[in-house]
Scaffold this motif. Structure first.
Motif, PDB file in Angstrom:
ATOM      1  N   ILE A 182      -9.153   3.564  -1.070  1.00 55.81           N
ATOM      2  CA  ILE A 182      -8.110   3.526  -2.102  1.00 55.81           C
ATOM      3  C   ILE A 182      -8.780   3.145  -3.418  1.00 55.81           C
ATOM      4  N   ASP A 183      -8.682   4.027  -4.400  1.00 60.61           N
ATOM      5  CA  ASP A 183      -9.339   3.776  -5.678  1.00 60.61           C
ATOM      6  C   ASP A 183      -8.405   3.195  -6.730  1.00 60.61           C
ATOM      7  N   ALA A 240     -10.233  -6.396  -4.023  1.00 59.12           N
ATOM      8  CA  ALA A 240     -10.570  -6.929  -2.696  1.00 59.12           C
ATOM      9  C   ALA A 240      -9.678  -6.300  -1.628  1.00 59.12           C
ATOM     10  N   TYR A 241      -8.383  -6.171  -1.923  1.00 60.39           N
ATOM     11  CA  TYR A 241      -7.476  -5.556  -0.958  1.00 60.39           C
ATOM     12  C   TYR A 241      -7.871  -4.104  -0.672  1.00 60.39           C
ATOM     13  N   SER A 242      -8.298  -3.393  -1.715  1.00 57.42           N
ATOM     14  CA  SER A 242      -8.668  -1.986  -1.516  1.00 57.42           C
ATOM     15  C   SER A 242      -9.867  -1.878  -0.574  1.00 57.42           C
ATOM     16  N   LYS A 243     -10.832  -2.790  -0.726  1.00 59.58           N
ATOM     17  CA  LYS A 243     -12.012  -2.762   0.138  1.00 59.58           C
ATOM     18  C   LYS A 243     -11.672  -3.249   1.543  1.00 59.58           C
ATOM     19  N   MET A 244     -10.776  -4.231   1.658  1.00 56.56           N
ATOM     20  CA  MET A 244     -10.332  -4.682   2.980  1.00 56.56           C
ATOM     21  C   MET A 244      -9.630  -3.546   3.710  1.00 56.56           C
ATOM     22  N   ILE A 291       0.879  -1.170   0.000  1.00 50.69           N
ATOM     23  CA  ILE A 291       0.000   0.000   0.000  1.00 50.69           C
ATOM     24  C   ILE A 291       0.915   1.219   0.000  1.00 50.69           C
ATOM     25  N   ALA A 292       0.860   1.994  -1.070  1.00 55.71           N
ATOM     26  CA  ALA A 292       1.767   3.134  -1.207  1.00 55.71           C
ATOM     27  C   ALA A 292       1.251   4.041  -2.313  1.00 55.71           C
ATOM     28  N   ASP A 339      -9.286   1.365 -11.844  1.00 54.06           N
ATOM     29  CA  ASP A 339     -10.063   1.964 -10.757  1.00 54.06           C
ATOM     30  C   ASP A 339     -10.782   0.834 -10.025  1.00 54.06           C
ATOM     31  N   SER A 340     -10.598   0.753  -8.729  1.00 53.95           N
ATOM     32  CA  SER A 340     -11.202  -0.346  -7.956  1.00 53.95           C
ATOM     33  C   SER A 340     -12.724  -0.338  -8.051  1.00 53.95           C
ATOM     34  N   ASN A 341     -13.318   0.840  -8.182  1.00 59.07           N
ATOM     35  CA  ASN A 341     -14.781   0.932  -8.239  1.00 59.07           C
ATOM     36  C   ASN A 341     -15.355   0.244  -9.473  1.00 59.07           C
ATOM     37  N   GLU A 342     -14.546   0.139 -10.523  1.00 61.81           N
ATOM     38  CA  GLU A 342     -15.017  -0.510 -11.748  1.00 61.81           C
ATOM     39  C   GLU A 342     -15.030  -2.032 -11.628  1.00 61.81           C
TER      40      GLU A 342
END
Length: 224
Positions: free
Chosen positions: A181-182, A168-172, A135-136, A201-204
């Protein structure tokens, strides 16, 4: 050699013990909560399993096992070198994978303000757990960054499982810290080639991720 900045924060991440349940990796999150590994789920996608099966049939079971073991060992060493490099502690003793690592340095140097590496994460909402590579910030944007190795260049359409895993990591991370984190960044070291960089983009990917997790849950209930 670039000197990477590591961000001090107050987030706390407890160690998660891995356990095996019916041949699948789970994380022992709490006494009454054992969650499947997100990599086990994304690695069980029908298209992924079909491609793997066809490859094993094409090269033969013995050769496939040999190649898989070699790739796993090299991938582990490349990950170790990357982790050491980002920790400003590069050790050249890891000979295996050094050539692949060296090609990654220009794209790794786009990383800075590192929050965590190899961080254990889980989500009660999604019902999954895992360990995120990094994460960076990447090009100045806070990101989930995942490192991969490959013998050949990949098309973006082939890495659906990588995007789902990173999503999944972004939502965790958001569930554990409250910080969204997008940006998802997949960095792939490739044999005898420049590394590949994929950004999404994680939202997609979130809706598809939920569908994949739900379908896996149904298969587990049905014992298939």
């Amino acid at each position: 050699m670039k000197i990477f900045t590591h961000v001090e924060h107050t987030y706390e991440f407890k160690k998660l013990k891995t356990i095996n349940i019916e041949g699948k990796r789970y994380y022992d999150v709490e006494e009454d909560l054992k969650l499947p590994s997100i990599t086990s789920i994304t690695g069980s996608l029908p298209d992924k399993l079909k491609s793997l099966r066809e490859w094993r049939e094409r090269v033969g079971a013995k050769e496939a096992s040999k190649i898989s073991v070699q790739a796993s060992r090299r991938g582990t060493k490349v990950h170790e070198l990357i982790e050491n490099y980002l920790n400003n502690d590069l050790d050249d003793k890891f000979v295996l994978g050094k050539d692949m690592f060296d090609t990654m340095i220009p794209v790794l140097d786009r990383i800075d303000n590192i929050y965590e590496q190899e961080v254990p994460l889980w989500s009660r909402e999604l019902g999954v757990a895992g360990r995120c590579d990094c994460i960076a910030e990447y090009n100045g944007v806070l990101s989930v960054i995942d490192f991969k190795t490959s013998k050949k260049l990949k098309r973006e359409s082939w890495i659906k499982d990588y995007y789902l895993q990173a999503c999944a990591y972004s939502k965790m991370w958001e569930e554990r810290t409250g910080e969204a984190i997008d940006q998802l960044v997949i960095l792939i070291a490739v044999d005898n080639n420049d590394p590949q960089v994929f950004i999404a983009d994680s939202n997609e990917w979130y809706d598809e991720l939920k569908c994949v997790i739900d379908e896996n849950r149904q298969r587990v209930r049905q014992g298939t």
